[in-house]
Design a protein around this motif. Structure first.
Motif, mmCIF file in Angstrom:
data_model
loop_
_atom_site.group_PDB
_atom_site.id
_atom_site.type_symbol
_atom_site.label_atom_id
_atom_site.label_comp_id
_atom_site.label_asym_id
_atom_site.label_seq_id
_atom_site.Cartn_x
_atom_site.Cartn_y
_atom_site.Cartn_z
ATOM 1 N N THR A 112 0.791 -1.138 0.149
ATOM 2 C CA THR A 112 0.023 -0.050 0.000
ATOM 3 C C THR A 112 0.864 1.195 0.006
ATOM 4 O OG1 THR A 112 -0.124 0.203 2.269
ATOM 5 C CG2 THR A 112 -1.935 -1.245 1.297
ATOM 6 N N LYS A 113 2.086 1.096 0.335
ATOM 7 C CA LYS A 113 3.128 2.230 0.591
ATOM 8 C C LYS A 113 2.615 3.326 1.449
ATOM 9 C CE LYS A 113 5.371 0.859 -2.982
ATOM 10 N NZ LYS A 113 5.868 -0.433 -3.003
ATOM 11 N N ARG A 114 1.820 2.709 2.555
ATOM 12 C CA ARG A 114 1.232 3.611 3.515
ATOM 13 C C ARG A 114 1.945 3.158 4.968
ATOM 14 N NH1 ARG A 114 -0.382 7.811 2.972
ATOM 15 N NH2 ARG A 114 -1.610 7.972 4.857
ATOM 16 N N PRO A 115 2.098 4.187 5.938
ATOM 17 C CA PRO A 115 2.367 3.335 7.238
ATOM 18 C C PRO A 115 1.708 2.128 7.848
ATOM 19 C CG PRO A 115 2.369 5.885 7.155
ATOM 20 C CD PRO A 115 1.578 5.346 5.892
ATOM 21 N N ALA A 116 2.442 1.124 8.263
ATOM 22 C CA ALA A 116 1.855 0.334 8.722
ATOM 23 C C ALA A 116 2.551 -0.063 10.204
ATOM 24 C CB ALA A 116 1.900 -0.939 7.740
ATOM 25 N N PRO A 117 1.846 -1.003 11.098
ATOM 26 C CA PRO A 117 2.475 -1.358 12.275
ATOM 27 C C PRO A 117 3.548 -2.477 11.770
ATOM 28 C CG PRO A 117 -0.098 -1.712 12.379
ATOM 29 C CD PRO A 117 0.358 -1.253 11.058
ATOM 30 N N PHE A 118 4.536 -2.255 12.856
ATOM 31 C CA PHE A 118 5.720 -3.349 12.939
ATOM 32 C C PHE A 118 5.278 -4.713 13.040
ATOM 33 C CE2 PHE A 118 8.053 0.580 14.693
ATOM 34 C CZ PHE A 118 9.171 0.535 13.492
ATOM 35 N N PRO A 119 5.489 -5.568 11.871
ATOM 36 C CA PRO A 119 5.155 -6.896 12.300
ATOM 37 C C PRO A 119 5.904 -7.559 13.515
ATOM 38 C CG PRO A 119 6.074 -6.578 9.872
ATOM 39 C CD PRO A 119 6.145 -5.239 10.766
ATOM 40 N N ASP A 120 5.693 -8.514 13.960
ATOM 41 C CA ASP A 120 6.275 -9.116 14.918
ATOM 42 C C ASP A 120 7.911 -9.398 14.859
ATOM 43 O OD1 ASP A 120 4.224 -8.708 16.585
ATOM 44 O OD2 ASP A 120 3.458 -10.741 16.700
ATOM 45 N N GLU A 121 7.999 -9.872 13.626
ATOM 46 C CA GLU A 121 9.281 -10.278 13.161
ATOM 47 C C GLU A 121 10.241 -9.110 13.132
ATOM 48 O OE1 GLU A 121 6.842 -10.406 9.236
ATOM 49 O OE2 GLU A 121 6.573 -11.033 11.210
ATOM 50 N N ILE A 122 9.738 -8.005 13.249
ATOM 51 C CA ILE A 122 10.495 -6.675 12.995
ATOM 52 C C ILE A 122 10.737 -6.306 14.553
ATOM 53 C CG2 ILE A 122 11.131 -4.188 12.537
ATOM 54 C CD1 ILE A 122 9.746 -5.197 9.611
ATOM 55 N N ARG A 123 9.536 -6.021 15.339
ATOM 56 C CA ARG A 123 9.423 -5.494 16.526
ATOM 57 C C ARG A 123 10.127 -6.453 17.798
ATOM 58 N NH1 ARG A 123 6.416 -2.107 19.094
ATOM 59 N NH2 ARG A 123 5.159 -1.744 17.372
ATOM 60 N N GLU A 124 10.024 -7.552 17.705
ATOM 61 C CA GLU A 124 10.477 -8.429 18.742
ATOM 62 C C GLU A 124 12.066 -8.415 18.924
ATOM 63 O OE1 GLU A 124 8.505 -12.248 18.408
ATOM 64 O OE2 GLU A 124 6.453 -11.060 19.362
ATOM 65 N N PRO A 125 12.753 -8.918 17.416
ATOM 66 C CA PRO A 125 14.446 -8.603 17.540
ATOM 67 C C PRO A 125 14.710 -7.328 18.025
ATOM 68 C CG PRO A 125 13.539 -9.577 15.337
ATOM 69 C CD PRO A 125 12.183 -9.148 15.919
ATOM 70 N N ILE A 126 14.218 -6.025 17.680
ATOM 71 C CA ILE A 126 14.549 -4.765 17.978
ATOM 72 C C ILE A 126 14.292 -4.683 19.514
ATOM 73 C CG2 ILE A 126 14.168 -2.572 17.903
ATOM 74 C CD1 ILE A 126 13.375 -2.863 14.838
ATOM 75 N N ALA A 127 13.157 -5.138 19.872
ATOM 76 C CA ALA A 127 12.799 -4.891 21.398
ATOM 77 C C ALA A 127 13.756 -5.567 22.202
ATOM 78 C CB ALA A 127 11.333 -5.183 21.669
ATOM 79 N N ALA A 128 13.873 -7.073 21.766
ATOM 80 C CA ALA A 128 15.107 -7.892 22.857
ATOM 81 C C ALA A 128 16.304 -7.085 22.648
ATOM 82 C CB ALA A 128 15.003 -9.114 22.020
ATOM 83 N N TYR A 129 16.808 -6.647 21.539
ATOM 84 C CA TYR A 129 18.263 -6.247 21.510
ATOM 85 C C TYR A 129 18.449 -5.103 22.198
ATOM 86 C CZ TYR A 129 22.871 -4.667 19.373
ATOM 87 O OH TYR A 129 23.906 -4.396 19.250
ATOM 88 N N GLU A 130 17.384 -4.201 22.169
ATOM 89 C CA GLU A 130 17.430 -2.860 22.865
ATOM 90 C C GLU A 130 17.017 -2.836 24.168
ATOM 91 O OE1 GLU A 130 19.116 -0.306 21.599
ATOM 92 O OE2 GLU A 130 18.977 -0.962 19.404
ATOM 93 N N GLY A 131 16.178 -3.702 24.825
ATOM 94 C CA GLY A 131 15.790 -3.888 26.064
ATOM 95 C C GLY A 131 14.522 -3.022 26.200
ATOM 96 N N LEU A 132 13.689 -2.956 25.228
ATOM 97 C CA LEU A 132 12.549 -2.136 25.130
ATOM 98 C C LEU A 132 11.192 -3.065 25.397
ATOM 99 C CD1 LEU A 132 13.562 -0.011 22.098
ATOM 100 C CD2 LEU A 132 13.506 0.672 24.573
ATOM 101 N N GLU A 133 10.266 -2.492 25.840
ATOM 102 C CA GLU A 133 9.122 -3.223 26.034
ATOM 103 C C GLU A 133 8.532 -3.398 24.698
ATOM 104 O OE1 GLU A 133 7.396 -4.267 28.900
ATOM 105 O OE2 GLU A 133 9.233 -3.645 29.802
#
Length: 136
Positions: A112-133
């Motif tokens: 769609t080329k529109r903003p979209a929520p992060f899929p879990d496969e992107i959100r979870e590794p970033i959150a784990a690496y950074e120690g974010l909720e």
């Protein structure tokens, strides 16, 4: 929380302005190199599949980078929202800070080329690496 993600970037002859400083616009390229390496390493996304756009970019220049310098770019994701995140950067040459920067990145749905929520496969590794909720 892990250490900031850090990459070395070479100073190329083409990066230099007539004063033999790395041109100010090239600093954004150094940030892009770090950001792409981060997403490839932390999230395991090949560069050609990265679906983020920059909504905001701020750079504060502290000192010039010149030919012969060996700059390193460190970055962290300081905020992880529903469809955007804030990345903070520090470009260093040895013990000296050459620049600090911040980008607001927006995840885009490739179809769609529109903003979209992060899929879990992107959100979870970033959150784990950074120690974010992981909750939004």
């Amino acid at each position: 929380m892990s250490a900031p993600f850090t990459v070395s970037v070479p100073v190329r002859y083409r990066d230099l302005d007539p004063l033999d400083h790395v041109n100010h616009a090239v600093f954004a390229t150094y940030l892009e190199i770090a950001r792409t390496d981060y997403l490839e390493s932390v999230v395991d996304i090949p560069a050609e599949e990265i679906s983020f756009v920059i909504a905001n970019l701020e750079i504060d220049y502290e000192r010039p980078i010149v030919k012969g310098d060996d700059p390193e770019v460190s970055l962290r994701v300081s905020r992880l929202g529903d469809s955007s995140c804030t990345m903070t950067y520090e470009i260093r040459v040895g013990d000296d800070v050459a620049a600090t920067a911040e980008t607001t990145m927006v995840h885009i749905d490739p179809e769609t080329k529109r903003p979209a929520p992060f899929p879990d496969e992107i959100r979870e590794p970033i959150a784990a690496y950074e120690g974010l909720e992981t909750t939004v």
